[in-house]
Design an enzyme around this catalytic site. Structure first.
Site, PDB file in Angstrom:
ATOM      1  N   ARG A 234       0.875  -1.172   0.000  1.00  0.00           N
ATOM      2  CA  ARG A 234       0.000   0.000   0.000  1.00  0.00           C
ATOM      3  C   ARG A 234       0.911   1.220   0.000  1.00  0.00           C
ATOM      4  NH1 ARG A 234      -3.640  -2.759  -1.283  1.00  0.00           N
ATOM      5  NH2 ARG A 234      -5.573  -3.210  -0.166  1.00  0.00           N
ATOM      6  N   GLU A 263      -3.350   7.542  -4.604  1.00  0.00           N
ATOM      7  CA  GLU A 263      -3.827   6.981  -5.870  1.00  0.00           C
ATOM      8  C   GLU A 263      -5.345   7.107  -6.005  1.00  0.00           C
ATOM      9  OE1 GLU A 263      -2.178   3.007  -4.977  1.00  0.00           O
ATOM     10  OE2 GLU A 263      -4.232   2.261  -5.138  1.00  0.00           O
ATOM     11  N   HIS A 281      -1.706   0.208  -9.746  1.00  0.00           N
ATOM     12  CA  HIS A 281      -2.283  -0.744  -8.775  1.00  0.00           C
ATOM     13  C   HIS A 281      -2.879  -1.973  -9.489  1.00  0.00           C
ATOM     14  CE1 HIS A 281      -4.079  -0.995  -4.482  1.00  0.00           C
ATOM     15  NE2 HIS A 281      -3.874  -2.202  -4.960  1.00  0.00           N
TER      16      HIS A 281
END
Ligand code: NAP
Length: 315
Positions: A234, A263, A281
């Site tokens: 993360r 993000e 991601h």
């Protein structure tokens, strides 16, 4: 026969929507805030919620669903869900571990290779006709045989380590305690100690408050100028400001990153760097794995509504 109502929040694929519709009276919402717009009798009846996404989900949502007993998360990382608030209300939380390990580990290794071997720049070199005009592109760097430092030897971290061992890399790792590992893997008690002993620092920690900034400025400072940071965990696990400064100053060789603090609107400083390889991601983003995640989410919901033990409980 009336079917059980199910709220699903997120942007699900058609196959997930069809499967949820098959067995439920499905109410598909884009965000937790949309729950307020549902009819009061529906909100009072809902016992299970399928969640997908990284927006916070907590007490304010739970209060609107008095009969809620399960939040089934689509994803192994559940840092967006306030599990403590759920537990206080007797709401169970499930996630989707293991079914995505291979894909996330594959991407980590792929990013390392793509970065080390200049694959993006070299493809661009060829596409722009430079190969014919100017000859070979600049030399890349070797990955096989280098030192890998896995920050967090959990389910995904171990799959990454297994793959990198096959690349003849020396495996170093940091976890809160030493683990049972193949011979030769080296445990480091201190995260900065790991950083001082690796060429690639691969972050595979859980997200959330407990690991906020775990890869701190001190850890980043302990990396050598030849070191590369790889993050598939993360954005929150790394002090992003300290990492950006180190990248901009050339104090580390580079970074291969799949996750970011803000993000999808990442810090624009990342886009100006020439020493990064960035992914939006994509860790678990294959058709096969996403289908597996959706199935496990639904299996948890079916177990809960059927009064059976949950498959992959979090609390
Ligand atoms: P896991 O098996 O639970 O392993 C997580 C690691 O985090 C373990 O090594 C654990 O340390 C460490 N950890 C947990 N709490 C900690 C704490 N308080 N302080 C220090 N270390 C702590 O989880 P996983 O299944 O491998 O997944 C890891 C994470 O990957 C997920 O939570 C998710 O955020 C991320 N992920 C990203 C993608 C993507 O698309 N990029 C996809 C899937 C998952 P110990 O070894 O000491 O127990």
């Amino acid at each position: 026969m009336t079917r059980t109502p199910l709220i699903a929040i997120g942007s699900y694929r058609d196959w997930d929507i069809a499967a949820m519709r098959d067995s439920h009276d499905l109410h598909l919402l884009g965000a937790p805030e949309a729950i307020a717009g549902l009819a009061p009798d529906l909100r009072a009846a809902v016992r299970a919620l399928a969640y997908q996404g990284h927006r916070p989900l907590g007490a304010a949502t739970f209060e609107q669903l008095p009969a809620l007993g399960l939040v089934a998360n689509y994803g192994v990382g559940y840092d967006a869900i306030d599990v403590a608030a759920a537990t206080r209300r007797g709401i169970r939380v499930t996630n989707t571990p293991d079914v995505l390990n291979d894909d996330v580990a594959d991407l980590a290794v792929g990013m390392m290779l793509a970065f080390s071997r200049n694959m993006m720049a070299n493809a661009d070199w060829l596409a722009k006709g430079r190969w014919a005009e100017r000859g070979d592109p600049p030399l890349a760097r070797k990955m096989s045989g280098a030192r890998a430092g896995i920050m967090g030897l959990g389910r995904i971290g171990r799959e990454i380590a297994n793959r990198l061992a096959a690349f003849k890399m020396q495996i170093h790792y940091h976890s809160r305690a030493a683990k049972d590992t193949p011979e030769g893997w080296v445990w480091h008690r201190d995260p900065a100690g790991l950083a001082a002993h690796c060429d690639y620092l691969i972050v595979a920690l859980v997200g959330g408050k407990a690991t906020e900034g775990y890869v701190s400025a001190r850890v980043i400072d302990a990396l050598g100028p030849d070191a590369v940071i790889v993050n598939i965990s993360r954005g929150s696990t790394i002090d992003e400001g300290a990492m950006l400064e180190a990248l901009e100053a050339g104090r580390i060789r580079g970074a291969a990153l799949d996750v970011f603090r803000s993000e999808p609107a990442l810090d624009p400083r990342f886009l100006k760097l020439g020493n990064v390889f960035l992914q939006p991601h994509q860790g678990s983003a294959t058709i096969e794995t996403r289908k597996g995640m959706g199935q496990l989410q639904r299996d948890n919901i079916a177990a809960f509504l059927g009064g059976r033990p949950l498959l992959t409980p979090v609390n």
